[in-house]
Each structure stands twice: as structure tokens, then as C-alpha cells.
Design a protein around this motif. Structure first.
Motif, PDB file in Angstrom:
ATOM      1  N   ARG A   1       0.807  -1.241   0.122  1.00  0.00           N
ATOM      2  CA  ARG A   1       0.033   0.095   0.008  1.00  0.00           C
ATOM      3  C   ARG A   1       1.047   1.181   0.004  1.00  0.00           C
ATOM      4  NH1 ARG A   1      -5.069  -1.869   3.927  1.00  0.00           N
ATOM      5  NH2 ARG A   1      -6.194  -3.074   2.160  1.00  0.00           N
ATOM      6  N   LYS A   2       1.949   1.202   0.602  1.00  0.00           N
ATOM      7  CA  LYS A   2       3.063   2.284   0.525  1.00  0.00           C
ATOM      8  C   LYS A   2       3.548   2.633  -0.968  1.00  0.00           C
ATOM      9  CE  LYS A   2       4.450   1.862   5.356  1.00  0.00           C
ATOM     10  NZ  LYS A   2       5.698   1.475   6.045  1.00  0.00           N
ATOM     11  N   THR A   3       3.522   1.657  -1.624  1.00  0.00           N
ATOM     12  CA  THR A   3       3.891   1.997  -2.993  1.00  0.00           C
ATOM     13  C   THR A   3       3.214   2.889  -3.696  1.00  0.00           C
ATOM     14  OG1 THR A   3       2.791   0.002  -3.960  1.00  0.00           O
ATOM     15  CG2 THR A   3       5.035  -0.236  -2.956  1.00  0.00           C
ATOM     16  N   GLY A   4       1.617   3.054  -3.371  1.00  0.00           N
ATOM     17  CA  GLY A   4       0.855   3.817  -4.016  1.00  0.00           C
ATOM     18  C   GLY A   4       0.092   2.979  -5.567  1.00  0.00           C
ATOM     19  N   ILE A   5       0.579   1.805  -5.529  1.00  0.00           N
ATOM     20  CA  ILE A   5      -0.048   1.034  -7.015  1.00  0.00           C
ATOM     21  C   ILE A   5      -0.637   0.232  -6.232  1.00  0.00           C
ATOM     22  CG2 ILE A   5       0.837  -0.864  -8.403  1.00  0.00           C
ATOM     23  CD1 ILE A   5       3.749   0.442  -8.603  1.00  0.00           C
ATOM     24  N   ASP A   6      -1.991   0.083  -6.884  1.00  0.00           N
ATOM     25  CA  ASP A   6      -3.097  -0.895  -6.732  1.00  0.00           C
ATOM     26  C   ASP A   6      -2.774  -2.155  -7.750  1.00  0.00           C
ATOM     27  OD1 ASP A   6      -5.397  -1.968  -5.807  1.00  0.00           O
ATOM     28  OD2 ASP A   6      -6.609  -0.879  -7.220  1.00  0.00           O
ATOM     29  N   TYR A   7      -2.219  -3.048  -6.958  1.00  0.00           N
ATOM     30  CA  TYR A   7      -1.790  -4.318  -7.729  1.00  0.00           C
ATOM     31  C   TYR A   7      -3.262  -5.102  -7.758  1.00  0.00           C
ATOM     32  CZ  TYR A   7       3.023  -3.213  -7.160  1.00  0.00           C
ATOM     33  OH  TYR A   7       4.549  -2.720  -7.199  1.00  0.00           O
ATOM     34  N   LYS A   8      -3.369  -5.459  -8.784  1.00  0.00           N
ATOM     35  CA  LYS A   8      -4.790  -6.351  -9.145  1.00  0.00           C
ATOM     36  C   LYS A   8      -4.641  -7.738  -8.899  1.00  0.00           C
ATOM     37  CE  LYS A   8      -6.735  -2.586 -10.277  1.00  0.00           C
ATOM     38  NZ  LYS A   8      -7.646  -1.864  -9.248  1.00  0.00           N
ATOM     39  N   PHE A   9      -3.365  -8.435  -8.894  1.00  0.00           N
ATOM     40  CA  PHE A   9      -3.131  -9.795  -9.122  1.00  0.00           C
ATOM     41  C   PHE A   9      -2.134 -10.203  -8.113  1.00  0.00           C
ATOM     42  CE2 PHE A   9      -4.283  -8.347 -13.316  1.00  0.00           C
ATOM     43  CZ  PHE A   9      -5.536  -9.082 -13.528  1.00  0.00           C
ATOM     44  N   ASN A  10      -1.990  -9.574  -6.835  1.00  0.00           N
ATOM     45  CA  ASN A  10      -1.083  -9.846  -5.755  1.00  0.00           C
ATOM     46  C   ASN A  10       0.281  -9.811  -6.222  1.00  0.00           C
ATOM     47  OD1 ASN A  10      -3.227 -10.068  -3.841  1.00  0.00           O
ATOM     48  ND2 ASN A  10      -3.568 -12.363  -4.448  1.00  0.00           N
ATOM     49  N   GLU A  11       0.721  -9.000  -7.176  1.00  0.00           N
ATOM     50  CA  GLU A  11       2.211  -9.205  -7.719  1.00  0.00           C
ATOM     51  C   GLU A  11       3.010  -8.771  -6.387  1.00  0.00           C
ATOM     52  OE1 GLU A  11      -0.393  -7.349 -11.274  1.00  0.00           O
ATOM     53  OE2 GLU A  11      -0.468  -7.323  -9.365  1.00  0.00           O
ATOM     54  N   TYR A  12       2.664  -8.003  -5.840  1.00  0.00           N
ATOM     55  CA  TYR A  12       3.588  -7.601  -4.784  1.00  0.00           C
ATOM     56  C   TYR A  12       3.955  -8.900  -3.750  1.00  0.00           C
ATOM     57  CZ  TYR A  12       6.023  -4.819  -1.365  1.00  0.00           C
ATOM     58  OH  TYR A  12       7.001  -4.423  -0.240  1.00  0.00           O
ATOM     59  N   GLU A  13       2.573  -9.516  -3.226  1.00  0.00           N
ATOM     60  CA  GLU A  13       2.891 -10.318  -2.420  1.00  0.00           C
ATOM     61  C   GLU A  13       3.679 -11.700  -3.007  1.00  0.00           C
ATOM     62  OE1 GLU A  13       0.173  -8.867  -2.873  1.00  0.00           O
ATOM     63  OE2 GLU A  13      -1.081  -8.388  -1.050  1.00  0.00           O
ATOM     64  N   ASN A  14       3.485 -11.942  -4.544  1.00  0.00           N
ATOM     65  CA  ASN A  14       4.101 -12.972  -5.100  1.00  0.00           C
ATOM     66  C   ASN A  14       5.485 -12.709  -5.329  1.00  0.00           C
ATOM     67  OD1 ASN A  14       1.832 -14.824  -5.209  1.00  0.00           O
ATOM     68  ND2 ASN A  14       0.884 -13.486  -6.887  1.00  0.00           N
ATOM     69  N   LEU A  15       5.853 -11.412  -5.550  1.00  0.00           N
ATOM     70  CA  LEU A  15       7.191 -10.991  -5.648  1.00  0.00           C
ATOM     71  C   LEU A  15       8.122 -11.267  -4.340  1.00  0.00           C
ATOM     72  CD1 LEU A  15       7.088  -7.856  -7.987  1.00  0.00           C
ATOM     73  CD2 LEU A  15       8.256  -9.841  -8.222  1.00  0.00           C
ATOM     74  N   ILE A  16       7.625 -11.012  -3.219  1.00  0.00           N
ATOM     75  CA  ILE A  16       8.102 -11.369  -2.022  1.00  0.00           C
ATOM     76  C   ILE A  16       8.322 -12.767  -1.885  1.00  0.00           C
ATOM     77  CG2 ILE A  16       7.674 -11.289   0.440  1.00  0.00           C
ATOM     78  CD1 ILE A  16       8.590  -8.495  -0.886  1.00  0.00           C
ATOM     79  N   ALA A  17       7.137 -13.610  -2.134  1.00  0.00           N
ATOM     80  CA  ALA A  17       7.207 -14.986  -2.190  1.00  0.00           C
ATOM     81  C   ALA A  17       8.456 -15.399  -2.920  1.00  0.00           C
ATOM     82  CB  ALA A  17       5.995 -15.520  -2.620  1.00  0.00           C
ATOM     83  N   LEU A  18       8.418 -14.978  -4.367  1.00  0.00           N
ATOM     84  CA  LEU A  18       9.548 -15.242  -5.173  1.00  0.00           C
ATOM     85  C   LEU A  18      10.874 -15.086  -4.553  1.00  0.00           C
ATOM     86  CD1 LEU A  18      10.613 -16.629  -7.638  1.00  0.00           C
ATOM     87  CD2 LEU A  18      10.370 -14.264  -8.888  1.00  0.00           C
ATOM     88  N   LYS A  19      11.076 -13.845  -3.794  1.00  0.00           N
ATOM     89  CA  LYS A  19      12.315 -13.592  -3.182  1.00  0.00           C
ATOM     90  C   LYS A  19      12.490 -14.776  -2.305  1.00  0.00           C
ATOM     91  CE  LYS A  19      14.881 -10.003  -0.578  1.00  0.00           C
ATOM     92  NZ  LYS A  19      15.437 -11.242   0.485  1.00  0.00           N
ATOM     93  N   ASP A  20      11.667 -14.807  -1.463  1.00  0.00           N
ATOM     94  CA  ASP A  20      11.832 -15.793  -0.292  1.00  0.00           C
ATOM     95  C   ASP A  20      12.138 -17.234  -0.802  1.00  0.00           C
ATOM     96  OD1 ASP A  20      11.421 -13.893   1.534  1.00  0.00           O
ATOM     97  OD2 ASP A  20       9.181 -14.598   1.926  1.00  0.00           O
ATOM     98  N   TYR A  21      11.508 -17.619  -1.869  1.00  0.00           N
ATOM     99  CA  TYR A  21      11.928 -18.884  -2.676  1.00  0.00           C
ATOM    100  C   TYR A  21      13.514 -18.997  -3.092  1.00  0.00           C
ATOM    101  CZ  TYR A  21      12.615 -22.748  -5.887  1.00  0.00           C
ATOM    102  OH  TYR A  21      13.058 -23.666  -6.657  1.00  0.00           O
ATOM    103  N   VAL A  22      13.752 -18.071  -3.835  1.00  0.00           N
ATOM    104  CA  VAL A  22      15.022 -17.901  -4.325  1.00  0.00           C
ATOM    105  C   VAL A  22      16.127 -18.003  -3.202  1.00  0.00           C
ATOM    106  CG1 VAL A  22      16.846 -16.450  -5.560  1.00  0.00           C
ATOM    107  CG2 VAL A  22      14.395 -16.767  -6.382  1.00  0.00           C
TER     108      VAL A  22
END
Length: 100
Positions: free
Chosen positions: A9-30
Motif C-alpha cells: 500500500r505504501k507503493t501507491g500502486i493498486d496491484y490487481k493480481f497480488n504481484e507484490y505478495e508474489n514477488l516477496i514469495a519469489l524472493k523468499d523462494y530464491v
């Protein structure tokens, strides 16, 4: 509200497909792949493959492998999708290195 959602929410971007959460999950996986048994030494096998000039084909082959495996082995396994994305990131790195 989770910390991830607060950050998104701090980014100001209204992600429609949970991109932010999924990028975090991808980082955690890597990050987790660097703790696995095959990466305990100084070098990973993928590094040798990339350094020998076969990185693009190796990555594309693994993208195909894990995307075709999704839904078959262990059902719709989220880890297979994360592997696809991880190999795509490595392929992007190889592309950038070869096209500078």
C-alpha cells in the motif's frame, strides 16, 4: 493486516493480481535455494552451466520442464511455478550479460 500488504500500500500502486505478495514469495523462494544442500559450496551447478555458455538453453529447458510438470507431479504445486519464475530470472540475467 500483514506487513507485506502494508508495504504494498505504501507503493501507491493498486496491484490487481497480488504481484507484490508474489514477488516477496519469489524472493523468499530464491533465498531458500541458497541454503539447500547443492549450494553449500562456493559455486552452484547452474553457475558452471552458465559460464560454459549453455545458460539460456538450460534455463529455457527447465522453464519448459517445470511448466509442463505443474498440475501433474504433486498436483498443482506452487513450487513448480516458483521454479519457472526462478529460471526465468536466471535466463534474464544470461540475456542481459550476453546483450550488454
Amino acid at each position: 493486516m500483514t506487513e507485506v500488504i502494508k508495504k504494498a500500500r505504501k507503493t501507491g500502486i493498486d496491484y490487481k493480481f497480488n504481484e507484490y505478495e508474489n514477488l516477496i514469495a519469489l524472493k523468499d523462494y530464491v533465498d531458500s535455494t541458497y541454503d539447500q544442500h547443492y549450494s553449500k559450496s562456493k559455486f552452484q551447478a547452474t553457475e558452471f552451466i552458465v559460464d560454459s555458455g549453455h545458460g539460456e538453453g538450460f534455463c529455457i529447458g527447465n522453464i519448459l520442464k517445470y511448466s509442463q510438470r505443474y498440475g501433474k507431479k504433486e498436483g498443482k504445486n506452487r513450487a513448480d511455478l516458483l521454479k519457472v519464475l526462478h529460471y526465468a530470472l536466471i535466463a534474464l540475467h544470461v540475456h542481459d550479460q550476453e546483450n550488454q
